[in-house]
Structure formats: structure tokens, C-alpha cells
Design a protein around this motif. Structure first.
Motif, PDB file in Angstrom:
ATOM      1  N   VAL A  96     -39.944 -13.667  30.743  1.00  0.00           N
ATOM      2  CA  VAL A  96     -38.639 -13.084  30.254  1.00  0.00           C
ATOM      3  C   VAL A  96     -38.025 -13.940  30.711  1.00  0.00           C
ATOM      4  O   VAL A  96     -36.099 -14.187  29.858  1.00  0.00           O
ATOM      5  N   LEU A  98     -35.837 -14.486  33.488  1.00  0.00           N
ATOM      6  CA  LEU A  98     -34.572 -13.303  34.471  1.00  0.00           C
ATOM      7  C   LEU A  98     -35.058 -13.427  35.841  1.00  0.00           C
ATOM      8  O   LEU A  98     -35.470 -13.550  36.427  1.00  0.00           O
ATOM      9  N   VAL A 109     -29.483  -7.568  37.794  1.00  0.00           N
ATOM     10  CA  VAL A 109     -29.964  -9.851  37.347  1.00  0.00           C
ATOM     11  C   VAL A 109     -28.650 -10.085  37.620  1.00  0.00           C
ATOM     12  O   VAL A 109     -27.577  -9.654  37.772  1.00  0.00           O
ATOM     13  N   PRO A 112     -29.394 -15.044  33.552  1.00  0.00           N
ATOM     14  CA  PRO A 112     -30.854 -15.345  32.935  1.00  0.00           C
ATOM     15  C   PRO A 112     -30.991 -16.102  33.043  1.00  0.00           C
ATOM     16  O   PRO A 112     -29.370 -17.211  33.234  1.00  0.00           O
ATOM     17  N   ALA A 118     -34.443 -13.275  27.635  1.00  0.00           N
ATOM     18  CA  ALA A 118     -33.275 -12.252  27.724  1.00  0.00           C
ATOM     19  C   ALA A 118     -31.666 -13.511  27.753  1.00  0.00           C
ATOM     20  O   ALA A 118     -31.385 -11.946  27.014  1.00  0.00           O
ATOM     21  N   VAL A 123     -28.361 -10.499  27.975  1.00  0.00           N
ATOM     22  CA  VAL A 123     -28.204 -10.387  28.954  1.00  0.00           C
ATOM     23  C   VAL A 123     -27.592 -11.232  29.674  1.00  0.00           C
ATOM     24  O   VAL A 123     -27.540 -12.590  29.940  1.00  0.00           O
ATOM     25  N   ASP A 127     -26.225  -7.133  35.444  1.00  0.00           N
ATOM     26  CA  ASP A 127     -26.638  -6.071  34.579  1.00  0.00           C
ATOM     27  C   ASP A 127     -27.283  -5.803  35.093  1.00  0.00           C
ATOM     28  O   ASP A 127     -28.218  -5.691  36.029  1.00  0.00           O
ATOM     29  N   ILE A 129     -31.632  -3.462  35.894  1.00  0.00           N
ATOM     30  CA  ILE A 129     -32.409  -2.548  34.741  1.00  0.00           C
ATOM     31  C   ILE A 129     -31.999  -1.356  34.604  1.00  0.00           C
ATOM     32  O   ILE A 129     -32.774  -0.813  36.408  1.00  0.00           O
ATOM     33  N   LEU A 149     -42.101  -6.814  34.220  1.00  0.00           N
ATOM     34  CA  LEU A 149     -41.518  -7.530  33.394  1.00  0.00           C
ATOM     35  C   LEU A 149     -42.562  -8.760  32.708  1.00  0.00           C
ATOM     36  O   LEU A 149     -42.679  -9.701  32.076  1.00  0.00           O
ATOM     37  N   PHE A 161     -30.499  -1.737  29.532  1.00  0.00           N
ATOM     38  CA  PHE A 161     -30.101  -2.545  30.525  1.00  0.00           C
ATOM     39  C   PHE A 161     -28.775  -1.622  30.827  1.00  0.00           C
ATOM     40  O   PHE A 161     -28.155  -1.225  29.779  1.00  0.00           O
ATOM     41  N   LEU A 173     -37.988  -7.381  24.412  1.00  0.00           N
ATOM     42  CA  LEU A 173     -37.968  -9.388  24.827  1.00  0.00           C
ATOM     43  C   LEU A 173     -39.390  -9.558  25.362  1.00  0.00           C
ATOM     44  O   LEU A 173     -40.344  -8.613  25.373  1.00  0.00           O
ATOM     45  N   ARG A 175     -42.391 -12.207  26.131  1.00  0.00           N
ATOM     46  CA  ARG A 175     -42.362 -13.412  26.751  1.00  0.00           C
ATOM     47  C   ARG A 175     -42.758 -14.028  26.493  1.00  0.00           C
ATOM     48  O   ARG A 175     -43.755 -14.480  25.361  1.00  0.00           O
TER      49      ARG A 175
END
Length: 456
Positions: A96, A98, A109, A112, A118, A123, A127, A129, A149, A161, A173, A175
């Protein structure tokens, strides 16, 4: 060769422990007693726990706990985690998009990835998770969160988030294969904009190619902006290559290990790819590690003006040591600290900008609150700086855009261009001659708002 030498050193240490135990030296005997205790505890768990246990998972968790007790960046990587690390540094992986790090039982995070799922979902660095697929992420390791993820391309994952001052936000999100184009660039009027999103095996080459392309598009480029915001770092060699692209000579960075003689210095080779044109580097609290090496080198050599917010402060060196050629994963272990050419430590301190500017009023408020400062210094187990200096504490940034500044316009970038329009220095910007059009300075927050108290 470096990895082989470290593996050899580890083997020597184990042999030394065995030999010393026969002499009755207490510390060494204590180490073996605790290893026996570990075996006893594992045996009790196998026999007494309410449901059958997976010995492999328990031992991997114990290894991760042992490494995590050292500092936030020393880790045991199971085989899948080691494979993921190799994919990321090669420039492509599935996920994703991150870069994450554990802090106080939470996973945050760091940055991103540009253009990834993300980043497109909004994001931001810092942030937290809080849950994945409706299940709390509290207490999970980075490896465990990363595993949740990742997945097959095209599948989705629901992630919640947390962000300072906002309600929890759940996003879905999808992938995809993250093909990391580490360097991009464009012409902005009479200037060139260079974005380095990560430092991988291709970054040095991509930077050289991008600069050459932009110079061909506009041979009269009058200055460059190098954007390292939300770049969580990567390979040391890539950081050296990026720094070298703008320097003619001098030290770029040094790394110093446990012993006084464990010092390595890395220097620039002749050949500034931008021919000495004025340069501004953009950083923020999501700029870490390799980004800080570049910003620190260019600042110390007075080659660039640094604009933005103080960087993350991750100034430690990790060496990856494969275990049984990676079949049993690998150790990522901190082996040294980074220092800028002037001898300043990056660790826990970061690189302070010459012109401190936040991207928005909301970001300025985050930086001003002690309980939401996002930096290496926030980690309880962070390695110290070793030079007695400390990171600047919670404070209100000097400048931020006013309330009427358009959300879709990048205020930090506009201020970077202002510096270039004034010839590349803050002194010239302050006394901008007639005819140089600059962005009206934003709210002078440091003068307008009080410093936060200790309970804020």
C-alpha cells in the motif's frame, strides 16, 4: 565484506562467552543462566498454556523483543521480512506504499510513498495506524503490521488512521505493485524542481539523468529546489550519490561506531551536476536518515539553503546481517551514528532549517504540541546523540500560510522559490530588490502565539 566481518565478530563473541564461563566470571555465567531460563520458560509455555503454541512464532517474537529493546531501529527480520527489505531497496514491491515504525506500542507512518495507494488516500507522516480490518493494531510489531498490509495485487485492506485534532479516519487501500521512481523533476519557470522520494539502488543514476533532461529542456536554469519532504531514507550509498551531485569537494558524512577507531568518512568527487546554481532543500519531520545526510552535508558546506521544518532525527546506521544466508531471516542492527561534515550529530536532533516554514496552520499546531511531536527523540529507547546536544523542544514554527492560503498550493515550495528568486540566500530574500516578486510571507506564528506549556 562488511557483513561477513560482522558475522565473524558475532561468532568470536559467542566463543569468548563459552571460554570465559569456564573461568567463573559472573557476567558471562549470568548470560548462560538467562539462556537456560529462556529454555525453561519456553518449556513451561509449551506444556501449560491453555491452547497449543507455535514454537517458531514464540521464538521469533522473543528475537524481535530482544532487538527492539536495543533501539527503535534494531530488528529481527523473519525470512519474509528480509525478502521485503530487499524488494524495497531494489525499487519495486507489492503493498500500500507506507514506511512505518513502532513507537510506544503503536505503529506510526514515517512516510507515504509518492503516488502510492496510501499517499493518494491522504495518509500523512506521523499518522498512527489504530486498526486493520477492524482489529486493533495496538501492541503489534512493525513486521506484524507490514504482514497485514501486504497481500495480492488488487486486493483491499481497511485501515483506520489517527491524526492530531481529527476524528479517526478509516480508508480502504487497494494493494498494488509499488514501482518506486525515486527521482522526478520538472521545470518551474526559470527554476528546476527535483523530487527524491526515497533512496534506493537507482537513485543516484536517476538523479543524474533527471538533471541532464531538465538542463536540455532549459539550458538557462537559474536555480534548483531539491524536495526531500516525507522521504524516510534508504541506502547510504544513494545519499552519498545525491549529495555528491551538488558538491565539488569535501566530506559528505562520517559514521562512528562503538570504538574510537571505528570511523568511516565519505567525501565528494569533483563535478557539480548543477554547475553551482543556487539550491534550496525542502525538509520536514518526515525527512529521515538518508534525507538528513543530504540536507546536513549541503547545509554545512553552505551549498544550499534549507527550508521547511526540522527533520526526523534518525542518525543511526543499521547493518543487515543475513542469518544462514537469509534462510532464517536477518538482523538489522545499529552499528554506528551519522555525523554531518561539521561534526554535528543527526541522531535525536535532526537538521534545522534556515527558514522555518510549515506547510499549513494545522501542521504548525502539531509541531507546537509536545505530545504530538513526531521525531526520533520521541522514542523511549532511542540512541542518544553522543555530543550533549538536544533537539529543539515543542515550539511554534516561525512562519505558516495565512488562513486564506489556497489548500492546493504548496506554501513551503513557494517560499523555496522565493529564496531562489532572491539569489539563493535568506539575506537577499529579506532585502529583496525591486523587481523580484516574492510570495507574501505567511502568518508569523512565533510572534503571534505563545509557546505551549508543559501540559499541552
Amino acid at each position: 565484506m562488511r557483513k561477513l566481518l560482522l558475522v565473524g565478530a558475532a561468532a568470536v563473541t559467542l566463543v569468548g562467552l563459552g571460554a570465559a564461563s569456564a573461568t567463573g566470571q559472573t557476567p558471562r555465567n549470568e548470560a548462560f543462566r538467562m539462556l537456560a531460563l529462556f529454555g525453561d520458560v519456553l518449556g513451561i509455555v509449551e506444556q501449560a498454556y491453555v491452547v497449543p503454541v507455535d514454537d517458531k512464532k514464540l521464538i521469533e517474537a522473543a528475537l524481535q523483543g530482544m532487538m527492539g529493546a536495543l533501539d527503535p531501529h534494531s530488528n529481527y527480520l523473519p525470512p519474509a521480512g528480509f525478502d521485503e527489505l530487499q524488494e524495497r531497496t531494489s525499487g519495486a514491491y507489492s503493498g500500500v506504499g507506507l514506511t512505518i515504525q513502532a513507537e510506544g506500542g503503536l505503529v506510526k507512518v514515517i512516510s507515504p510513498m509518492d503516488g502510492g495507494p496510501a499517499a493518494r488516500a491522504g495518509v500523512n507522516a506521523g499518522d498512527v495506524i489504530s486498526s486493520i480490518e477492524g482489529q486493533s493494531a495496538a501492541g503489534l510489531t512493525v513486521s506484524q503490521v507490514s504482514e497485514k498490509l501486504r497481500g495480492a495485487v488488487g486486493t483491499s485492506v481497511r485501515v483506520t488512521f489517527l491524526r492530531d485534532g481529527e476524528e479517526p479516519r478509516e480508508v480502504t487501500l487497494t494493494r498494488e505493485v509499488i514501482k518506486i521512481e525515486s527521482v522526478t523533476g520538472r521545470i518551474e519557470g526559470e527554476f528546476a524542481y527535483l523530487r527524491v522520494s526515497t533512496f534506493n539502488e537507482n537513485t543516484g543514476r536517476e538523479l543524474g539523468e533527471t538533471i541532464a533532461r531538465l538542463k536540455a529542456e532549459n539550458p538557462g536554469i537559474k536555480g534548483y529546489v531539491l524536495d526531500l519532504r516525507n522521504n524516510g531514507g534508504g541506502l547510504l550509498d544513494a545519499a552519498i550519490a545525491v549529495s555528491d551531485a551538488f558538491l565539488e569537494r569535501g566530506e559528505i558524512v562520517s559514521q562512528r561506531g562503538r570504538k574510537a577507531d571505528q570511523i568511516q568518512r565519505y567525501g565528494a568527487r569533483p563535478g557539480d551536476l548543477t554547475d553551482g546554481a543556487p539550491l534550496v532543500v525542502l525538509i520536514n519531520y518526515g525527512s529521515a536518515s538518508a534525507s538528513e545526510i543530504v540536507a546536513g552535508a549541503l547545509k554545512d558546506h553552505q551549498r544550499a539553503t534549507i527550508v521547511g521544518l526540522t527533520s526526523f532525527g534518525k542518525g543511526s546506521v543499521q547493518t543487515v546481517i543475513p542469518l544462514r544466508n537469509g534462510a532464517d531471516g536477518a538482523l538489522s542492527i545499529t552499528t554506528a551514528r551519522y555525523f554531518t561534515p561539521s561534526g554535528a550529530s543527526i541522531q535525536k536532533i535532526g537538521i534545522e532549517p534556515d527558514l522555518e516554514v510549515s506547510r499549513s496552520l494545522a501542521e504548525a499546531r502539531i509541531v507546537s504540541r509536545s505530545n504530538f511531536i513526531y521525531s526520533e527523540a520521541a522514542y523511549a529507547t532511542a540512541l542518544d546523540a553522543s555530543i550533549g546536544a538536544e533537539r529543539k523542544g515543542p515550539h511554534t514554527p516561525h512562519e505558516a500560510p495565512g488562513e486564506d492560503w489556497p489548500e492546493d498550493k504548496d506554501y513551503q515550495l513557494e517560499r523555496a522559490f522565493d529564496v531562489l528568486r532572491a539569489g539563493g540566500s535568506l539575506a537577499q530574500l529579506a532585502a529583496a530588490p525591486e523587481g523580484i516578486v516574492v510570495t507574501p510571507p505567511g502568518t508569523a506564528l512565533a510572534a503571534a502565539e505563545p509557546e505551549p506549556g508543559p501540559d499541552n
